[in-house]
Design a protein around this motif. Structure first.
Motif, PDB file in Angstrom:
ATOM      1  N   VAL A  17      -0.224  10.837  -5.916  1.00 29.82           N
ATOM      2  CA  VAL A  17      -0.858  11.726  -5.092  1.00 29.82           C
ATOM      3  C   VAL A  17      -0.189  13.094  -5.118  1.00 29.82           C
ATOM      4  N   THR A  18      -1.166  14.131  -5.686  1.00 34.11           N
ATOM      5  CA  THR A  18      -0.677  15.529  -5.709  1.00 34.11           C
ATOM      6  C   THR A  18      -1.418  16.355  -4.770  1.00 34.11           C
ATOM      7  N   GLU A  19      -1.009  17.636  -4.775  1.00 26.47           N
ATOM      8  CA  GLU A  19      -1.740  18.538  -3.883  1.00 26.47           C
ATOM      9  C   GLU A  19      -3.199  18.438  -4.300  1.00 26.47           C
ATOM     10  N   ALA A  20      -3.477  18.717  -5.604  1.00 20.39           N
ATOM     11  CA  ALA A  20      -4.763  19.041  -6.068  1.00 20.39           C
ATOM     12  C   ALA A  20      -5.626  17.596  -6.225  1.00 20.39           C
ATOM     13  N   MET A  21      -5.180  16.584  -6.513  1.00 25.81           N
ATOM     14  CA  MET A  21      -5.894  15.375  -6.703  1.00 25.81           C
ATOM     15  C   MET A  21      -4.999  14.189  -6.744  1.00 25.81           C
ATOM     16  N   THR A  22      -5.697  12.687  -6.767  1.00 23.30           N
ATOM     17  CA  THR A  22      -4.682  11.765  -6.616  1.00 23.30           C
ATOM     18  C   THR A  22      -4.971  11.208  -8.278  1.00 23.30           C
ATOM     19  N   VAL A  23      -4.081  10.796  -9.003  1.00 21.92           N
ATOM     20  CA  VAL A  23      -4.248  10.485 -10.373  1.00 21.92           C
ATOM     21  C   VAL A  23      -3.685   9.004 -10.474  1.00 21.92           C
ATOM     22  N   ILE A  24      -4.736   7.974 -11.113  1.00 24.80           N
ATOM     23  CA  ILE A  24      -4.358   6.469 -11.130  1.00 24.80           C
ATOM     24  C   ILE A  24      -4.167   6.215 -12.677  1.00 24.80           C
ATOM     25  N   ASP A  25      -3.185   5.319 -12.902  1.00 25.40           N
ATOM     26  CA  ASP A  25      -2.967   5.100 -14.261  1.00 25.40           C
ATOM     27  C   ASP A  25      -3.059   3.717 -14.382  1.00 25.40           C
ATOM     28  N   VAL A  26      -3.980   3.087 -15.295  1.00 19.68           N
ATOM     29  CA  VAL A  26      -4.175   1.749 -15.327  1.00 19.68           C
ATOM     30  C   VAL A  26      -3.199   1.027 -16.798  1.00 19.68           C
ATOM     31  N   ASN A  27      -2.331   0.098 -16.470  1.00 17.13           N
ATOM     32  CA  ASN A  27      -1.541  -0.340 -17.653  1.00 17.13           C
ATOM     33  C   ASN A  27      -1.727  -1.979 -17.908  1.00 17.13           C
ATOM     34  N   SER A  28      -1.840  -2.409 -18.863  1.00 15.91           N
ATOM     35  CA  SER A  28      -2.048  -3.646 -19.466  1.00 15.91           C
ATOM     36  C   SER A  28      -0.870  -4.479 -18.965  1.00 15.91           C
ATOM     37  N   GLY A  29       0.421  -3.761 -19.054  1.00 21.79           N
ATOM     38  CA  GLY A  29       1.746  -4.677 -18.796  1.00 21.79           C
ATOM     39  C   GLY A  29       2.406  -5.530 -19.551  1.00 21.79           C
ATOM     40  N   SER A  74       0.836  -1.406   0.043  1.00 18.99           N
ATOM     41  CA  SER A  74       0.004  -0.008  -0.051  1.00 18.99           C
ATOM     42  C   SER A  74       0.931   1.212  -0.049  1.00 18.99           C
ATOM     43  N   LEU A  75       2.111   1.084   0.533  1.00 23.73           N
ATOM     44  CA  LEU A  75       2.978   2.321   0.480  1.00 23.73           C
ATOM     45  C   LEU A  75       3.715   2.549  -0.969  1.00 23.73           C
ATOM     46  N   GLY A  76       3.518   1.456  -1.944  1.00 20.27           N
ATOM     47  CA  GLY A  76       4.263   1.722  -2.925  1.00 20.27           C
ATOM     48  C   GLY A  76       3.636   2.385  -4.129  1.00 20.27           C
ATOM     49  N   ARG A  77       4.210   3.039  -5.088  1.00 22.71           N
ATOM     50  CA  ARG A  77       3.669   3.869  -6.167  1.00 22.71           C
ATOM     51  C   ARG A  77       2.835   3.092  -7.176  1.00 22.71           C
ATOM     52  N   ARG A  78       3.553   1.739  -7.217  1.00 27.28           N
ATOM     53  CA  ARG A  78       2.968   0.721  -8.414  1.00 27.28           C
ATOM     54  C   ARG A  78       2.244  -0.479  -7.625  1.00 27.28           C
ATOM     55  N   VAL A  79       1.114  -0.869  -8.202  1.00 27.43           N
ATOM     56  CA  VAL A  79       0.648  -1.855  -7.614  1.00 27.43           C
ATOM     57  C   VAL A  79       0.159  -3.179  -8.823  1.00 27.43           C
ATOM     58  N   PRO A  80       0.706  -4.243  -8.589  1.00 30.21           N
ATOM     59  CA  PRO A  80       0.443  -5.236  -9.630  1.00 30.21           C
ATOM     60  C   PRO A  80      -0.992  -5.632  -9.486  1.00 30.21           C
ATOM     61  N   LEU A  81      -1.319  -6.355 -10.772  1.00 25.47           N
ATOM     62  CA  LEU A  81      -2.761  -6.786 -10.925  1.00 25.47           C
ATOM     63  C   LEU A  81      -2.565  -8.472 -11.492  1.00 25.47           C
ATOM     64  N   LYS A  82      -3.578  -9.223 -10.951  1.00 28.89           N
ATOM     65  CA  LYS A  82      -3.216 -10.748 -11.348  1.00 28.89           C
ATOM     66  C   LYS A  82      -3.168 -11.006 -12.731  1.00 28.89           C
ATOM     67  N   THR A  83      -3.630  -9.916 -13.524  1.00 30.79           N
ATOM     68  CA  THR A  83      -3.959 -10.158 -15.044  1.00 30.79           C
ATOM     69  C   THR A  83      -2.488  -9.856 -15.765  1.00 30.79           C
ATOM     70  N   GLY A  84      -1.390  -9.288 -14.965  1.00 30.29           N
ATOM     71  CA  GLY A  84      -0.389  -8.971 -15.431  1.00 30.29           C
ATOM     72  C   GLY A  84      -0.205  -7.670 -15.659  1.00 30.29           C
ATOM     73  N   GLY A  85      -1.368  -6.755 -15.433  1.00 30.31           N
ATOM     74  CA  GLY A  85      -1.269  -5.205 -15.622  1.00 30.31           C
ATOM     75  C   GLY A  85      -0.887  -4.600 -14.293  1.00 30.31           C
ATOM     76  N   TYR A  86      -0.803  -3.649 -14.167  1.00 27.56           N
ATOM     77  CA  TYR A  86      -0.692  -2.881 -12.868  1.00 27.56           C
ATOM     78  C   TYR A  86      -0.887  -1.313 -12.816  1.00 27.56           C
ATOM     79  N   LEU A  87      -1.338  -0.748 -11.533  1.00 29.26           N
ATOM     80  CA  LEU A  87      -1.577   0.418 -11.240  1.00 29.26           C
ATOM     81  C   LEU A  87      -0.482   1.289 -10.742  1.00 29.26           C
ATOM     82  N   VAL A  88      -0.394   2.555 -11.503  1.00 33.84           N
ATOM     83  CA  VAL A  88       0.319   3.630 -10.907  1.00 33.84           C
ATOM     84  C   VAL A  88      -0.210   4.575 -10.181  1.00 33.84           C
ATOM     85  N   ILE A  89      -0.244   4.895  -8.898  1.00 38.87           N
ATOM     86  CA  ILE A  89      -0.823   5.729  -8.043  1.00 38.87           C
ATOM     87  C   ILE A  89      -0.083   7.112  -7.800  1.00 38.87           C
TER      88      ILE A  89
END
Length: 552
Positions: free
Chosen positions: A347-359, A330-345
């Motif tokens: 956090v900025t001052e204005a908002m949180t941006v999450i990118d979904v990648n197929s991997g 939970s402290l990491g910027r990158r979170v793996p997914l079972k399908t082989g993809g991953y999330l990149v989270i």
């Protein structure tokens, strides 16, 4: 769904983990100097009234004044004014005490402090004006006039923890949460949690509460009250009323700013608000907390005592239940997914941006289905991460591009379905043509990153520092100014080892080039305490630090 509560106490922290089907869903941390504040009630003093932003700043005795928005000022503010000896003003008669309306209750434990989100959520409330026609924008209801004066005393309750440089947020709509009920002083209405669906049970509970409720008080009946006997409800109500009477006495004798009521600790609030029949067990590794929890549960829910276990194992409790691994993730910027993809989270001052990648690459003919599969899994993991990290405010998710509108709708519905597990209020907008989903989520306390980490003293939280070449340019500028204004041919530069290795690189090295070009003897000293993007200069002739004397 298998739900468990795991509690770990160390020398300086108490950590409470909520797991769902063996995976960490929420984590709460309490440590000295960072005690839970949501639910605390203060007698404050109005420090400033900012009509331009429809808000006031309240002195409650903290370093930073609390923020009170006019929308959080109770319509019955005059009742509170009379309690603290202020002049009464005319107020309209409220609805009869027998008014029965359903209210949505934040069943929220330490996240929500059991605070009812009651005023925007009354069912059956009158509508102001005609309904907007299709294609027309709904008209906002007229803003209530709020009259607050500087130095005026006011009773407020904390609804949000301080975040960053912002102080706590407060409301004058005070409520006292209990196990089965939430007491609303001066409200006079009976509400029922929207999570209670049985009509007959709602009617039974309202009838019981109406017969017990003292005049001038309102109540919201919580979900856990379903099926409970009158005696349990009566005991809970009597305890809440007794607590409020004690607050009333304090208000009449104390001077602001002062704490009138301290809500339960994080552990007790988790047990009060989250420990129910859906929880398989509570496991705690502290004998002190085990006795405290057992005693508390015996008072309000004796049937649940058998679910409390004292952990006697030698291995760390969070390792045994897999909590430590999920916490690290939970402290990491990158979170793996079972399908082989991953999330990149991010956090900025204005908002949180999450990118979904197929991997990984998918064949073109299966691209749409693979993208949909990854997006659906990402939706489930994103909601888990939002709950786990307790991320609030504006959230923007960049999903993998989908061509089919039906697939975009599936992703949107999956997000909405997963948010039903979340106690924090959230609004989700449909996916845009660019594949973006916009979300707003209730922010109440500091997110997990703020609880477990500190801002980097070198990069100040940006994640980047000046390049070594840029620092070398600054050193060159410093030397040029020194040559025009200073004296002496021998200088000692103290730099971080990372920068020192760069200055010694090359043939000739950057350091030798500086000495030859400027006709100086420069002694280089490595020191890990100096910031990587900075330097210090010591003059041998003057026997002192002259860094600031010749900065550009």
């Amino acid at each position: 769904m298998k739900k468990e509560i795991i509690i770990n106490e160390t020398a300086d922290q108490v950590r409470i983990a909520i797991t769902e089907d063996g995976k960490l869903a929420e984590i709460f941390v309490e440590s000295p100097g960072k005690e839970r504040m949501v639910g605390d009630i203060y007698l404050g003093r109005i420090a400033r009234v900012m009509s331009g932003i429809r808000a006031a700043f309240i002195d409650i005795g903290h370093k930073q004044d609390a923020f009170l928005h006019f929308s959080d000022v109770d319509p019955n503010i005059d009742e509170y004014s009379s309690l603290i000896g202020e002049e009464d003003s005319e107020i309209d008669e409220d609805e009869d005490d027998d008014t029965e309306v359903a209210a949505k209750v934040s069943e929220g434990g330490p996240g929500g402090g059991g605070q009812p989100s009651r005023y925007p959520s009354w069912e059956g409330r009158p509508q102001n004006g005609p309904r907007p026609q299709p294609g027309q924008r709904p008209q906002r209801p007229p803003q209530r006039e709020i009259h607050l004066d500087r130095d005026q005393s006011i009773i407020v309750q904390v609804t949000k923890e301080p975040v960053g440089k912002k102080g706590v947020r407060v409301t004058s709509k005070v409520s006292l949460p209990g196990r089965y009920l939430v007491l609303l002083p001066f409200d006079g209405r009976i509400g029922v949690s929207k999570k209670l669906y049985n009509f007959r049970e709602k009617k039974r509970l309202r009838r019981i509460i109406r017969s017990l409720l003292p005049e001038g008080f309102g109540v919201i009946i919580r979900t856990v009250a379903e099926g409970k006997e009158e005696e349990l409800l009566k005991n809970d109500l009597e305890q809440l009323v007794k607590t409020w009477r004690e607050i009333e006495k304090s208000v009449k004798t104390e001077q602001p700013p002062i704490l009138l009521y301290k809500d339960l600790s994080t552990v007790s609030s988790v047990i009060r608000d989250l420990f129910n029949n859906e929880v398989q067990r509570v496991v705690v590794d502290s004998r002190r907390l085990y006795k405290e929890i057992t005693t508390y549960v015996k008072w309000f829910a004796p049937t649940l005592v058998d679910k409390i276990e004292f952990y006697r194992g030698k291995q760390a409790i969070f390792d045994v239940f897999g909590v430590a691994k999920d916490m690290q993730e939970s402290l990491g910027r990158r979170v793996p997914l079972k399908t082989g993809g991953y999330l990149v989270i991010d956090v900025t001052e204005a908002m949180t941006v999450i990118d979904v990648n197929s991997g990984r690459y998918a064949a073109s003919k299966e691209q749409e289905q693979n993208s949909l599969r990854t997006n659906l899994e990402a939706s489930r993991e994103i909601i888990r991460q939002l709950r786990l990290r307790d991320i609030g405010g504006i959230i923007v998710i960049d999903f993998i591009d989908l061509e089919d509108e039906r697939n975009k709708r599936k992703v949107y519905e999956e997000l909405r379905k997963e948010f039903r597990r979340d106690r924090a209020k959230a609004t989700v907008l449909p996916m845009t043509e660019f594949g973006l989903v916009q979300i707003t989520r209730q922010r109440i306390r500091q997110n997990i990153m703020q609880s477990f980490s500190e801002t980097c003293p070198v990069c100040a939280g940006t994640g980047i520092v000046q390049s070594r070449a840029t620092v070398l340019t600054e050193i060159t500028g410093w030397i040029n100014k020194y040559k025009s204004e200073g004296h002496g041919k021998v200088l000692k530069f103290i730099v971080h080892p990372y920068l020192a290795s760069y200055l010694r690189e090359g043939r000739p090295s950057h350091l030798l080039s500086l000495m030859w070009k400027n006709k100086l003897l420069i002694k280089l000293e490595s020191n890990g305490t100096v910031p990587v993007n900075s330097f210090k200069v010591y003059s041998n002739s003057l026997k002192k630090d002259i860094t600031e004397d010749f900065k550009q």
